[in-house]
Motif scaffolding. Sequence first.
Motif, PDB file in Angstrom:
ATOM      1  N   ALA A   1     -31.205   8.289   8.901  1.00 54.68           N
ATOM      2  CA  ALA A   1     -31.966   8.990   9.950  1.00 54.68           C
ATOM      3  C   ALA A   1     -31.095  10.051  10.604  1.00 54.68           C
ATOM      4  O   ALA A   1     -31.603  11.012  11.189  1.00 54.68           O
ATOM      5  CB  ALA A   1     -32.462   7.989  10.978  1.00 54.68           C
TER       6      ALA A   1
ATOM      7  N   ASN B   1     -31.391   3.410  21.929  1.00 53.96           N
ATOM      8  CA  ASN B   1     -29.949   3.212  21.771  1.00 53.96           C
ATOM      9  C   ASN B   1     -29.319   4.194  22.746  1.00 53.96           C
ATOM     10  O   ASN B   1     -29.512   5.395  22.586  1.00 53.96           O
ATOM     11  CB  ASN B   1     -29.519   3.535  20.331  1.00 53.96           C
TER      12      ASN B   1
ATOM     13  N   ASP C   1     -37.655   9.066  17.855  1.00 55.39           N
ATOM     14  CA  ASP C   1     -36.773   8.291  16.974  1.00 55.39           C
ATOM     15  C   ASP C   1     -37.125   6.819  17.148  1.00 55.39           C
ATOM     16  O   ASP C   1     -36.867   6.224  18.195  1.00 55.39           O
ATOM     17  CB  ASP C   1     -35.318   8.582  17.383  1.00 55.39           C
TER      18      ASP C   1
ATOM     19  N   TYR D   1     -35.405   1.683  15.864  1.00 54.26           N
ATOM     20  CA  TYR D   1     -35.300   0.278  16.315  1.00 54.26           C
ATOM     21  C   TYR D   1     -36.674  -0.381  16.466  1.00 54.26           C
ATOM     22  O   TYR D   1     -36.801  -1.421  17.132  1.00 54.26           O
ATOM     23  CB  TYR D   1     -34.522   0.195  17.643  1.00 54.26           C
TER      24      TYR D   1
ATOM     25  N   SER E   1     -31.924   1.292   8.290  1.00 55.00           N
ATOM     26  CA  SER E   1     -30.593   0.801   8.664  1.00 55.00           C
ATOM     27  C   SER E   1     -30.656  -0.401   9.600  1.00 55.00           C
ATOM     28  O   SER E   1     -29.926  -1.374   9.415  1.00 55.00           O
ATOM     29  CB  SER E   1     -29.804   1.903   9.378  1.00 55.00           C
TER      30      SER E   1
ATOM     31  N   ARG F   1     -28.007   4.069   3.218  1.00 56.37           N
ATOM     32  CA  ARG F   1     -28.198   5.435   3.684  1.00 56.37           C
ATOM     33  C   ARG F   1     -29.598   5.992   3.373  1.00 56.37           C
ATOM     34  O   ARG F   1     -29.744   6.937   2.584  1.00 56.37           O
ATOM     35  CB  ARG F   1     -27.099   6.375   3.137  1.00 56.37           C
TER      36      ARG F   1
HETATM   37  N1  PMP Z   1     -31.039   7.070  15.609  1.00 59.44           N
HETATM   38  C1  PMP Z   1     -30.520   6.105  16.399  1.00 59.44           C
HETATM   39  C2  PMP Z   1     -31.091   5.924  17.763  1.00 59.44           C
HETATM   40  C3  PMP Z   1     -29.462   5.313  15.940  1.00 59.44           C
HETATM   41  O1  PMP Z   1     -28.946   4.358  16.717  1.00 59.44           O
HETATM   42  C4  PMP Z   1     -28.934   5.526  14.657  1.00 59.44           C
HETATM   43  C5  PMP Z   1     -27.776   4.665  14.255  1.00 59.44           C
HETATM   44  N2  PMP Z   1     -27.102   4.901  13.194  1.00 59.44           N
HETATM   45  C6  PMP Z   1     -29.524   6.542  13.867  1.00 59.44           C
HETATM   46  C7  PMP Z   1     -30.556   7.292  14.378  1.00 59.44           C
HETATM   47  C8  PMP Z   1     -29.046   6.882  12.487  1.00 59.44           C
HETATM   48  O2  PMP Z   1     -29.179   5.830  11.593  1.00 59.44           O
HETATM   49  P1  PMP Z   1     -28.941   5.977  10.045  1.00 59.44           P
HETATM   50  O3  PMP Z   1     -28.322   7.306   9.793  1.00 59.44           O
HETATM   51  O4  PMP Z   1     -28.046   4.845   9.676  1.00 59.44           O
HETATM   52  O5  PMP Z   1     -30.302   5.845   9.403  1.00 59.44           O
END
Ligand code: PMP
Length: 398
Positions: free
Chosen positions: A100, A175, A204, A207, A236, A245
Motif C-alpha cells: 500500500a 495508524n 487508507d 487496518y 500486510s 508486498r
Molecule cells: N498505510 C498504513 C496506515 C500503514 O500503517 C502501512 C504500514 N506499512 C501502510 C499503509 C503500508 O503497508 P504496506 O506497504 O505493507 O502494504
Amino acid sequence: MHKPSDRLNRLAESATLAMARMSRELKASGKDVIALSLGEPDFNTPEFIKKAGKDAINNNFTHYTPVAGLDDLRDSISNKFFRDNKLKYSKDQIVVSTGAKQSLANICLSLLNPGDEVLLPCPFWVSYSEIIKLAEGVPVKIPSSVDNNFKVSPEQIKNSITKNTRMFMFSSPCNPSGSVYTKNELEQIAEIFKKHPKIYIVSDEIYEHINFTNEHYSIGRIENIKDRVITVNGVSKGFAMTGWRVGFIGAPLWIAKACNKIQGQITSATCAIAQKATEEAMRSDPKKTTLKMKEKFLSRRDMLLKELNNIKGIKCNIPEGAFYIFPDISYYFGKKYGNTIIKDANDLCMYLLNNCYVALVSGEPFGNPECVRISYAASDDKLLEASKRIKNQLAQLI
Ligand code: PMP
Ligand code: GLU
C-alpha cells in the motif's frame, strides 16, 4: 562535491523503519531488546495462503504480469470491495502495487502538482508526509490530541481548506492512534468536500480487519464525492502478509489509469507469486481468516492499556482498531536523568531504548510530538516485560 538530490534532502528517513533498524543493531550487539516499534503482525501468513504461493511457483506463475495485476486477482479484489465495503469498483478501476506504500506514492505522483496542499488529520502515518513531499506537495497538518480521541472535527477540516488544497488523506482505523471514524463522522466530513469538487479523498483502510468496533465504513460509499475517493487497502496487516508486498487501490478509472502509467515506469507489476497468494486471501471469508488474530490483538490491547494506565503521567485513549497505543507522555518533558534533559518524545524514545532496551517510535513524525507509539503486535510476555521496564525507567526521571 558529491551529494544526493535536493529532493532526497527534503525527506526524513522513515521513523518506523529507523527505530526498527536501531533496535536490530542494539540486539546484534547482545542487548535484550524488546522491539515494539514496527507495525507488523507477529503472526505467520495463514497456511492456505502460503499454499497458494507455493502452487503459484509450481504452476510457473513466475513471469511478468499486467502492470495493474493479474485479471483474476483484480476480479477477486473487485468482489472483495463489494462484499466487504459495498464499493463498486470494476476490475479496470483496481491497481495492485508493491505494498500500500507504493499505492500511496502512485496516487500522490499521479495527482499532485508542485505546491498542492494535502490535508493530514493528526496523527497520520509517518510516510504520508514524506510521500507528499516526494511528489512536491505540501503536507498541511490538522491537530488533534488524546482528549478528543485523536480525531479532528469537520470544523477544523473546513478551516484548513485553501485555494491550493488538492487532497485529504487519512487512515481509519488509524495508524498510530487506533481511532475509527464512524459512519456519521465520515458523512459530516463528506459534507465539507461536497462543496469542494477539486479535492480528492484518499481513504487508507489497510487496518479494516483489525477493528474492535466491528463497524468499518468506507467513505467511498458516499454519493457526490465517490467519484473523487481513492480507497487504499492491502494484505500486510489483516492477513499477516507484510513480506509479500501487495497493496491495492480502487479508484475512478482515470486515476487508476494514471497510477498504472506511473507504476509501469517504476516497478511494473508486483511479484506474480505474491499476487496468486493474495487472490486466495481475497476469496476467503475475512471473518474466518482474520478473526483469531483480531481477538488476540484485542486481548493484548486491554492488557497493555491496564499496564500503561498504572504508570504515572501516561495518558491513553482507548484505541478501537489497528495494533498500536499512542499515549501522551508530555508529563515527562523537562525531567532529568543525570545531566540529560528529556526535551521531547524523540529524547524519551532514545532514553528508553538506550537504558531499558524497549524500542518505541516518537509521535513527532506522526504529527503529535507529545506522544509515543507502542505497537502491541508482540507476545503477552514481551508486552508485560516491556511495561515493567518502561515504568521503572520513567520512575528514574526527576
Ligand atoms: N498505510 C498504513 C496506515 C500503514 O500503517 C502501512 C504500514 N506499512 C501502510 C499503509 C503500508 O503497508 P504496506 O506497504 O505493507 O502494504
Ligand atoms: N506501517 C508499519 C509501521 O507503521 C510498517 C513500517 C513502515 O512501512 O513504515 O510501523
